[in-house]
Design an enzyme around this catalytic site. Structure first.
Site, PDB file in Angstrom:
ATOM      1  N   LYS A  22      -4.136   2.156  -8.298  1.00  0.00           N
ATOM      2  CA  LYS A  22      -3.385   1.111  -7.598  1.00  0.00           C
ATOM      3  C   LYS A  22      -4.080   0.733  -6.294  1.00  0.00           C
ATOM      4  O   LYS A  22      -4.256  -0.444  -5.967  1.00  0.00           O
ATOM      5  CB  LYS A  22      -1.953   1.576  -7.305  1.00  0.00           C
ATOM      6  N   ASN A  23      -4.511   1.741  -5.530  1.00  0.00           N
ATOM      7  CA  ASN A  23      -5.057   1.481  -4.197  1.00  0.00           C
ATOM      8  C   ASN A  23      -6.486   0.960  -4.207  1.00  0.00           C
ATOM      9  O   ASN A  23      -7.048   0.678  -3.154  1.00  0.00           O
ATOM     10  CB  ASN A  23      -4.929   2.731  -3.322  1.00  0.00           C
ATOM     11  N   CYS A 120       8.422   1.264   7.774  1.00  0.00           N
ATOM     12  CA  CYS A 120       8.224   1.826   6.429  1.00  0.00           C
ATOM     13  C   CYS A 120       8.802   3.234   6.420  1.00  0.00           C
ATOM     14  O   CYS A 120       8.825   3.902   7.451  1.00  0.00           O
ATOM     15  CB  CYS A 120       6.728   1.856   6.126  1.00  0.00           C
ATOM     16  N   ARG A 125       3.405   2.414  10.819  1.00  0.00           N
ATOM     17  CA  ARG A 125       2.296   1.743  10.106  1.00  0.00           C
ATOM     18  C   ARG A 125       1.978   0.348  10.651  1.00  0.00           C
ATOM     19  O   ARG A 125       2.054  -0.640   9.917  1.00  0.00           O
ATOM     20  CB  ARG A 125       2.566   1.697   8.605  1.00  0.00           C
ATOM     21  N   ASP A 128      -2.353  -3.247  13.906  1.00  0.00           N
ATOM     22  CA  ASP A 128      -3.067  -3.679  15.130  1.00  0.00           C
ATOM     23  C   ASP A 128      -4.585  -3.587  14.965  1.00  0.00           C
ATOM     24  O   ASP A 128      -5.327  -4.420  15.490  1.00  0.00           O
ATOM     25  CB  ASP A 128      -2.599  -2.821  16.316  1.00  0.00           C
ATOM     26  N   ASP A 308      -1.375  11.358   0.237  1.00  0.00           N
ATOM     27  CA  ASP A 308      -0.629  10.890  -0.941  1.00  0.00           C
ATOM     28  C   ASP A 308      -0.390  11.993  -1.959  1.00  0.00           C
ATOM     29  O   ASP A 308       0.264  11.757  -2.973  1.00  0.00           O
ATOM     30  CB  ASP A 308      -1.361   9.723  -1.610  1.00  0.00           C
ATOM     31  N   ARG A 400       6.476   1.646  -8.536  1.00  0.00           N
ATOM     32  CA  ARG A 400       5.535   0.891  -7.716  1.00  0.00           C
ATOM     33  C   ARG A 400       4.103   1.349  -7.918  1.00  0.00           C
ATOM     34  O   ARG A 400       3.154   0.587  -7.734  1.00  0.00           O
ATOM     35  CB  ARG A 400       5.868   1.053  -6.226  1.00  0.00           C
TER      36      ARG A 400
END
Ligand code: EPZ
Length: 435
Positions: A22-23, A120, A125, A128, A308, A400
């Site tokens: 996914k990432n 979140c 998160r 910037d 993760d 997700r």
């Protein structure tokens, strides 16, 4: 909202196939914005964040074609024109990595309007560092009404040192720099395999990138990029989750279509905990017949132990003899799974960014609530070793980032089924999603 019903006690036996990452897929889909020619991506996971990204790109004017049948893991994205280079709050609030379109849009279109992501579940998160980097490339930035607007005739190459290692920050600026005038040097970059996979696609599109996967990336800007075809790397976090599932359930599981070279930190931590594994170039076999030994863990940027995988490893630590100390160094609020595990009988105390797990605990089934993607995975793992039948609510969090997880687990013997709640209406779902 859908729930999972899981009866614990079944060892996982057989072979399970890992989907694409996914990432890696999310930034690669955003990269299609950089060219007016078609980009074909293969090994795309069928997860909800991918669907959200398709909607996001289509809303800007992109043609997004889904493969189906044997080609269901392929998508073709054609951004011939981008009449509305904007990412609305409605979409960004459901998936913060929508901000990955900011760099490519301002680089390609000269302007972009992107909703700022709100809070979140796992931390504040901010973005910037994305914005600061774009300013260094010469973009004019205005932040108002919850949106950031970036504009530039043409971005200018620059030297950028990230104050902090950021994965999507590196990816966003890497994409922007490909069409900038002159050379850009990015320092203190994220080294995640997903960053290198994105650079691989961009180079196939005609970009000039060196050093992706290392702390320093050099980009020679080009005037135009072309279309390309690219296969997304396997999902190392899904593979890691299955590794722990096989170990925890005392099973014998072969995890295929993965890249063990991306799993070093996870495999060495599992070895420390007494888990036996055997790797081949594209698979790992895990045999969970040993008792687990308590071991401490610090989450770090790649190649360190991934944040993760922290929640999943905590589920394992509840079954280890002794005391494990887990320190979460990346996100300030990534222990949402703890109280749910405690409800199942685990002995865990949290102080700030440190959790102390005393094992081994006999887990018992319970009704628990999923709060974010990886916390959900740890509850599925715990429920597979708990005594009795657990009910996991709000499993949309899991959808997700995990493709058909209950089917994959059932395929290797888990007693898991999805309870669909057809009455849950879309608006209620959308309201709850804005976590
Ligand atoms: C990526 O998020 C992943 N998401 C996350 O995976 C993962 O947890 C994270 O990297 C860390 O590995 C995607 O790739 C889509 P960061 P990202 O920017 O890029 C701070 C999952 O479960 N920071 O590397 O958003 C930030 O607050 C998800 O699949 C700033 O302060 O994470 C955090 O503390 C969850 N300012 C740290 O840096 C910025 O501008 C690292 O965040 C950017 C980040």
């Amino acid at each position: 909202m859908d729930k999972f019903v899981i009866r614990g006690g079944e060892p996982l036996l057989g072979t399970v196939r890992v989907s694409g990452a996914k990432n890696a897929a999310l930034p690669c889909m955003a990269a299609a914005l950089l060219t007016d020619q078609p980009v074909i991506l293969e090994n795309i996971p069928q997860v909800r964040d991918i669907q959200t990204t398709r909607n996001l790109l289509a809303a800007m004017g992109a043609e997004v074609e889904l493969g189906y049948g044997r080609a269901q893991h392929r998508t073709t994205i054609h951004c011939a024109t981008l009449p509305s280079p904007e990412a609305s709050y409605e979409l960004v609030k459901t998936m913060r990595s929508s901000t990955l379109v900011l760099g490519p849009l301002v680089a390609r279109c000269g302007h972009a309007r992107v909703s700022l992501p709100g809070g979140c579940a796992i931390g504040s998160r901010p973005i910037d560092l994305h914005i600061k980097g774009l300013e260094s490339l010469g973009a004019k930035i205005v932040q108002e009404h919850g949106y950031v607007t970036a504009s530039a005739d043409r971005l200018q190459g620059a030297e950028i040192v990230f104050d902090k290692i950021t994965v999507t920050g590196t990816e966003d600026l890497l994409m922007a720099a490909t069409l900038a005038e002159g050379e850009t040097i990015l320092q203190n970059c994220a080294r995640e395999p997903e960053v290198a996979d994105l650079a691989d696609l961009l180079n196939k599109m005609g970009a000039k990138i060196e050093g992706a996967g290392t702390p320093t990336i050099r980009v020679q800007g080009v005037a135009k990029l072309k279309g390309a075809k690219h296969r997304i790397i396997p999902d190392r976090i899904e593979a890691g989750t299955f590794l722990i599932a096989g170990a925890l359930t005392g099973g014998d599981l072969n995890i295929t279509n993965c890249d063990p070279a991306h799993l070093d930190a996870i495999l060495s931590k599992l070895k420390q905990a007494g888990v036996k594994t055997k790797s081949t170039p594209d698979s790992v076999r895990v045999m969970g017949d040993n008792p687990f030994t308590a071991s401490d863990l610090n989450t770090e940027e790649y190649p360190g132990f991934p944040t993760d995988m922290q929640a999943q490893f905590m589920a394992l630590a509840t079954q280890a003899e002794g005391t494990s100390i887990i320190t979460e160094n990346i996100f300030e609020n990534r222990f949402m799974h703890v109280q749910e595990l405690v409800r199942m009988g685990a002995d865990i105390r949290v102080e700030g960014r440190t959790a102390t797990i005393r094992g081994k605990s006999q887990l018992s089934s319970a009704a628990v609530m999923c709060s974010d993607l990886r916390a959900s995975a740890s509850l599925v793992l715990a429920a597979m070793v708990a005594d009795g039948e657990s009910i996991l609510d709000r499993v949309y969090h899991m959808d997700r980032g995990y493709e058909r997880i209950e089917e994959k687990l059932r395929g290797v013997g888990a007693q898991i089924r999805r309870m669909r709640n057809v009455f849950a209406d879309r608006r209620e779902l959308a309201a709850v999603e804005a976590h």
